[in-house]
Scaffold this motif. Structure first.
Motif: not given
Lengths: 381, 381
Positions: B144-148
């Motif tokens: 999972v890539f989490r960021g803006d």
């Protein structure tokens, strides 16, 4: 295996359909091991032509994959259409001194006369376009325009009504203007040539169309399909969906022999039996019964090949009582090791009506057959 | 009540399916009072995954409401996805000295090894993006890539074929370019980190996706739904359609207790029984029979609650003989005071095939259930 026009109507005396009347021990035993239902070829209440009915069985939505009347007529006489040809269905007709149509079929002239007149029409020259005029039967012929930049987006010259003058052929798209002019020039010259050929003193053209490009079954289903067919139109249809049309002979016996001969080299085989439909169209109840019995007797040859999936059905109904195609849904049976048999023990209209497949659209046949061959992957996880 | 993978195939010796073999007096008596049929989960011939099959039962067209592979895998491990997360399904794989994939599953490494390697991959830093790498089973993981400003419109790095190099992740939309670069940077760093971890010396990513936004059942149907489910993926699915997932325990007994406990506070309850599918997937005919019998024995607890409408069916078939999901339509029964009973007196595949509902699409289940609860208004005047 498609028995053309398989479905029937009960004989008034026996109250049994052609299929119920026929002795079919082999089909019955297959129905017992398989699942049954009734197929709606196109849409409930619609009487299908053989073209769209077969397309639907092969999984091609007949409302989307349409074949022009001209092309269909050309397929029907085994005419080898080229990529850029524009084909139209032609009628010899009768016009009066005012040019008004008095008989759209020129009194159904003989086929011999039609052949003779087509030879005359073949002499017509229109620019550098090649004109190929081929007789079909009685007043019917096919005309093929062969040349560069032809476009089939044309209106009919045939108003499909007596008491009117033939239409000018109009371009339905700008790029068809030149082809429209060529068609009108041909019609003008044909009229002049036929002036003394009463009652066949004019031509009517309709259904201008080009050979359509349908996705091939080999691409859609990843199968290697063969068609065992004896009638030109079905050969043409099979080619349209990318089947290899193999040498099939003429009789039912020869077709089953062809099935055995070509079985190993293909993994999808379409065996077409035309004689059921012909007997139905002739109103010959008993002959249709006999054809079904002949097919049943030959069935063990098919069973001996041990196909993973067997489908037996018709493309539509042709009840001998109606002497014509009809809208009635068609008996269907599918056998495979994985089919989950229902309790139908007989292959007939009333028995199939109680099968676990119920009444279902022909477009579902291919997915069902492929699933039973374990050839489809899961949808989603 | 959904018995996962309920439909079966007849045992070669008894010619009876799992459901026919099971002693189910309570289900039979409910079938007698209700109406029956066979459900087509997705489309005839299509073998459904559990995700789309459940969505269809809840009235969400699975061709329209799709769930990405990454999200589905995350749901399956109860990973709490946030709004802007981009999830992908990962495989540990083996590449040779040329970088060519020789095994897409790295010899199915042990789950312990997978956990260890996921911990290593979690150390990777890529810009200011948070990377969450979670083990699933054997060679499988979720990243999972989490960021803006992340965008899931990305191609797979997994070519799904040995003998090829992994793909560069490409942006399928301009706004995904940055995310594609991040994904490729992660893959490069993972490759370096795994260089000495043969056979798991590379990763393959596919199904980049974001948590989809489906309309909630409470908005669509004006119900207050609860889900009684024991498996992570079904919890995730239930949440996707806006159900409240209640504490359900682990066993069938505990699930029925949960049903009773949460009954008064909800007016739509989804009770999911997973064990039928598991037994089918294991090819354990007898265990599937036993699970069905256990559910039947517990059924009186459900009946005591006197729901206005009871639906019993499966999401798809999982015949023990196939050890896998299959395309076969699924037994269905609905009981309500207003159902207009048919003459089916037994809950089984052949009996349901003769039910008055016939063979019908899963998307019709919710309208039928709501109608029987007298919850739908008249269409038109």
């Amino acid at each position: 295996m498609v028995l053309d026009g398989l479905g029937g109507l009960p004989h008034p005396e026996t109250e049994k359909t052609e299929l119920e009347t026929a002795q079919t021990p082999n089909l019955n035993s297959l129905a017992k091991k398989g699942i049954c239902g009734l197929v709606e070829p196109i849409s409930p209440g619609l009487t299908p032509g053989s073209g769209p009915a077969h397309l639907a069985l092969f999984g091609y939505d007949p409302f989307r994959f349409t074949i022009g009347r001209g092309v269909l007529e050309a397929l029907g006489i085994d005419f080898s259409l080229q990529e850029r040809d524009v084909a139209a269905r032609g009628n010899f007709c009768t016009i009066d001194d005012e040019g008004v149509i008095s008989d759209r079929r020129a009194g159904r002239i003989s086929t011999e006369k039609c052949i003779e007149l087509c030879q005359q029409l073949s002499q017509i020259k229109v620019n550098d376009i090649q004109l190929l005029v081929s007789p079909v039967k009685e007043h019917r012929f096919v005309i093929v325009f062969r040349g560069d930049n032809l476009c089939p987006e044309l209106g009919d010259s045939d108003p499909q009504q007596v008491g009117l003058r033939p239409n000018q052929v109009v371009a339905l798209a700008p790029e068809a203007r030149e082809t429209a002019a060529l068609a009108n020039e041909f019609i003008g010259k044909a009229k002049a040539l036929l002036a003394n050929s009463y009652p066949a003193n004019m031509v009517l053209l309709r259904g201008f169309s080009q050979y359509p490009h349908f996705p091939a079954m080999s691409d859609v289903y990843k199968v290697k399909p063969a068609a065992i067919v004896t009638y030109p139109m079905y050969r043409g249809l099979a080619k349209l969906v990318g089947m290899e049309v193999v040498d099939s002979g003429d009789s039912i016996e020869e077709e089953f022999a062809a099935l055995t001969r070509h079985y190993a080299s293909h993994d999808f085989l379409f065996l077409h039996i035309k004689q059921t439909d012909t007997a139905g169209e002739d109103g010959d109840f008993l002959r249709k019964v006999q054809v079904i019995e002949e097919v049943d007797a030959a069935l063990p040859q098919l069973l001996n090949l041990q196909p993973e999936v067997i489908v037996v059905t018709g493309d539509h109904s042709t009840p001998a009582l109606l002497k014509a195609h009809s809208w009635h849904p068609v008996p269907f049976l599918l056998y495979s090791q994985w089919c989950r048999p229902d309790d139908v023990v007989e292959f007939s209209e009333p028995a199939c009506a109680k099968g676990s497949l119920g009444r279902f659209p022909a477009l579902e046949v291919m997915p069902l057959a492929l699933a039973n061959a374990l050839k489809l992957t899961k949808f989603g996880a």
